[in-house]
Design an enzyme around this catalytic site. Structure first.
Site, PDB file in Angstrom:
ATOM      1  N   TYR A  10     -10.404  -2.195  -0.591  1.00  0.00           N
ATOM      2  CA  TYR A  10      -9.195  -3.043  -0.506  1.00  0.00           C
ATOM      3  C   TYR A  10      -7.953  -2.175  -0.709  1.00  0.00           C
ATOM      4  CZ  TYR A  10      -6.004  -6.952  -1.556  1.00  0.00           C
ATOM      5  OH  TYR A  10      -4.967  -7.854  -1.552  1.00  0.00           O
ATOM      6  N   SER A  35      -0.334  -4.982  -0.927  1.00  0.00           N
ATOM      7  CA  SER A  35      -0.719  -5.347  -2.295  1.00  0.00           C
ATOM      8  C   SER A  35      -0.353  -4.178  -3.195  1.00  0.00           C
ATOM      9  CB  SER A  35      -2.235  -5.574  -2.362  1.00  0.00           C
ATOM     10  OG  SER A  35      -2.651  -5.627  -3.717  1.00  0.00           O
TER      11      SER A  35
HETATM   12  N1  LIG Z   1      -3.394 -13.751  -3.804  1.00  0.00           N
HETATM   13  C1  LIG Z   1      -3.143 -12.587  -4.379  1.00  0.00           C
HETATM   14  O1  LIG Z   1      -3.213 -12.446  -5.611  1.00  0.00           O
HETATM   15  C2  LIG Z   1      -2.734 -11.413  -3.528  1.00  0.00           C
HETATM   16  C3  LIG Z   1      -2.260 -10.263  -4.202  1.00  0.00           C
HETATM   17  C4  LIG Z   1      -1.881  -9.166  -3.440  1.00  0.00           C
HETATM   18  C5  LIG Z   1      -1.949  -9.211  -2.067  1.00  0.00           C
HETATM   19  N2  LIG Z   1      -2.422 -10.342  -1.433  1.00  0.00           N
HETATM   20  C6  LIG Z   1      -2.489 -10.307   0.025  1.00  0.00           C
HETATM   21  O2  LIG Z   1      -1.785 -11.415   0.553  1.00  0.00           O
HETATM   22  C7  LIG Z   1      -2.365 -11.808   1.800  1.00  0.00           C
HETATM   23  C8  LIG Z   1      -2.647 -13.295   1.772  1.00  0.00           C
HETATM   24  O3  LIG Z   1      -3.510 -13.551   0.679  1.00  0.00           O
HETATM   25  P1  LIG Z   1      -3.787 -15.003   0.106  1.00  0.00           P
HETATM   26  O4  LIG Z   1      -4.111 -14.820  -1.316  1.00  0.00           O
HETATM   27  O5  LIG Z   1      -2.713 -15.921   0.518  1.00  0.00           O
HETATM   28  O6  LIG Z   1      -5.151 -15.336   0.920  1.00  0.00           O
HETATM   29  P2  LIG Z   1      -5.939 -16.712   1.093  1.00  0.00           P
HETATM   30  O7  LIG Z   1      -5.473 -17.715   0.101  1.00  0.00           O
HETATM   31  O8  LIG Z   1      -7.385 -16.337   1.110  1.00  0.00           O
HETATM   32  O9  LIG Z   1      -5.511 -17.200   2.559  1.00  0.00           O
HETATM   33  C9  LIG Z   1      -5.885 -16.414   3.649  1.00  0.00           C
HETATM   34  C10 LIG Z   1      -5.421 -17.043   4.948  1.00  0.00           C
HETATM   35  O10 LIG Z   1      -5.846 -16.177   6.003  1.00  0.00           O
HETATM   36  C11 LIG Z   1      -6.755 -16.873   6.884  1.00  0.00           C
HETATM   37  N3  LIG Z   1      -7.747 -15.874   7.320  1.00  0.00           N
HETATM   38  C12 LIG Z   1      -8.630 -15.199   6.562  1.00  0.00           C
HETATM   39  N4  LIG Z   1      -9.361 -14.367   7.320  1.00  0.00           N
HETATM   40  C13 LIG Z   1      -8.912 -14.519   8.583  1.00  0.00           C
HETATM   41  C14 LIG Z   1      -9.259 -13.924   9.834  1.00  0.00           C
HETATM   42  N5  LIG Z   1     -10.229 -13.022   9.930  1.00  0.00           N
HETATM   43  N6  LIG Z   1      -8.563 -14.303  10.949  1.00  0.00           N
HETATM   44  C15 LIG Z   1      -7.581 -15.234  10.863  1.00  0.00           C
HETATM   45  N7  LIG Z   1      -7.214 -15.820   9.721  1.00  0.00           N
HETATM   46  C16 LIG Z   1      -7.874 -15.463   8.595  1.00  0.00           C
HETATM   47  C17 LIG Z   1      -7.292 -18.031   6.043  1.00  0.00           C
HETATM   48  O11 LIG Z   1      -7.706 -19.162   6.803  1.00  0.00           O
HETATM   49  P3  LIG Z   1      -9.188 -19.269   7.448  1.00  0.00           P
HETATM   50  O12 LIG Z   1     -10.154 -19.096   6.325  1.00  0.00           O
HETATM   51  O13 LIG Z   1      -9.211 -20.607   8.108  1.00  0.00           O
HETATM   52  O14 LIG Z   1      -9.274 -18.159   8.445  1.00  0.00           O
HETATM   53  C18 LIG Z   1      -6.044 -18.382   5.225  1.00  0.00           C
HETATM   54  O15 LIG Z   1      -5.156 -19.152   6.005  1.00  0.00           O
HETATM   55  C19 LIG Z   1      -3.605 -10.929   1.982  1.00  0.00           C
HETATM   56  O16 LIG Z   1      -3.304  -9.858   2.824  1.00  0.00           O
HETATM   57  C20 LIG Z   1      -3.899 -10.436   0.556  1.00  0.00           C
HETATM   58  O17 LIG Z   1      -4.564  -9.206   0.563  1.00  0.00           O
HETATM   59  C21 LIG Z   1      -2.808 -11.437  -2.143  1.00  0.00           C
END
Ligand SMILES: NC(=O)c1ccc[n+]([C@@H]2O[C@H](COP(=O)([O-])OP(=O)(O)OC[C@H]3O[C@@H](n4cnc5c(N)ncnc54)[C@H](OP(=O)(O)O)[C@@H]3O)[C@@H](O)[C@H]2O)c1
Length: 256
Positions: free
Chosen positions: A159, A146
């Site tokens: 984070y 991130s």
């Molecule tokens: N969205 C943003 O703005 C943003 C910005 C910068 C970086 N990121 C990074 O991008 C990555 C993905 O983010 P996202 O926004 O796509 O997240 P998200 O929408 O919350 O999706 C997270 C995914 O991970 C799974 N998950 C969560 N905890 C888990 C665990 N302990 N074990 C296995 N699976 C798990 C969830 O499914 P279940 O709940 O079924 O486990 C879901 O499939 C993360 O590393 C986040 O820090 C996101």
């Protein structure tokens, strides 16, 4: 030859957290490029649904539920990959979570939850899959970080700490594993429309503040982050390792 540089035919990819958001879009992109994908997340029904959808779309997909913070589940996932597709060429460490607070307000359990989910699970899983990646002789690891690991954001110190630590893990492994034919890179997204930030983005003032700081004047779509991840997995990126690619609409270089 030129065409093959942009294809992942014959490759096998594991994307953690691939039922929602960036992980889901990444698994879909890798599958569309020809890879066999392994879907995993905690909720089994979401995993099944996603595997079914990918197969319906004509792609090769398998899946199993696993919580990457649990050693027993990580081992289960490893056995599943070994028994189902035997090898692994691509590992996308995508799982991440956040609890947004001021530093002094964190409970010790919250702090450990963020470190375990974002950082320790990534380290342990990458370590576990090393023999399979090494056997591939042409493997790629992509860590989803991130911009919070590269500069201050209002998203909480733990984070940012975990994402900064993973930036260094990316660099270290890229050198350590280069002779094994494993490239290790990362992407650093800025705000991306996914369930992780859905609630936060309902705050109109906060949303506006994000746009003000973003030269491209919009948030990223999950598919736009997925494209960057997929690029780093392709043979086309064969000379790129140890890098962190910001997918941020210009946010990081936006001085005054
Ligand atoms: N969205 C943003 O703005 C943003 C910005 C910068 C970086 N990121 C990074 O991008 C990555 C993905 O983010 P996202 O926004 O796509 O997240 P998200 O929408 O919350 O999706 C997270 C995914 O991970 C799974 N998950 C969560 N905890 C888990 C665990 N302990 N074990 C296995 N699976 C798990 C969830 O499914 P279940 O709940 O079924 O486990 C879901 O499939 C993360 O590393 C986040 O820090 C996101």
């Amino acid at each position: 030859m030129m065409e093959n540089k942009w294809k992942l035919n014959g490759k096998t990819a594991l994307v953690t957290g691939s039922t929602k958001g960036i992980g889901k879009a990444t698994a879909e992109e890798l599958a569309a490029l020809g890879a066999t994908v392994i879907i995993t997340a905690r909720h089994a029904e979401d995993v099944e649904k996603q595997v079914e959808q990918l197969r319906k779309d004509g792609f090769r997909a398998y899946g199993t539920a696993a919580d990457v913070t649990l050693e027993s589940d990580r081992l289960k996932l490893f056995r599943f990959v070994k028994n189902t597709v035997s090898g692994l060429d691509i590992l996308v460490n995508n799982v991440g979570t956040n609890i947004r607070k001021r530093m002094t307000d964190y409970l010790v359990e919250e702090y450990h939850h963020i470190l375990n989910t974002n950082m320790h699970s990534n380290f342990a899983l990458t370590q576990l899959f090393y023999p399979l990646l090494k056997a591939s002789k042409d493997a790629a690891v992509v860590n989803v970080l991130s911009v919070a690991g590269l500069t201050h954001l209002r998203s909480g110190a733990p984070y940012g700490m975990t994402k900064a630590a993973l930036t260094q893990l990316t660099r270290n492994l890229s050198v350590e594993w280069a002779s094994d034919g494993i490239r290790v890179n990362a992407v650093a997204p800025w705000y991306t429309k996914t369930p992780l930030v859905e609630q936060l983005l309902k705050d109109k003032k906060y949303y506006q503040d994000i746009l003000t700081r973003t030269p491209l004047k919009r948030l990223a779509e999950a598919e736009e982050v997925a494209s960057a991840i997929a690029f780093l997995c392709l043979p086309a990126a064969s000379y790129i390792t140890g890098q962190c690619l910001a997918v941020d609409g210009g946010f990081l270089i936006n001085g005054f």
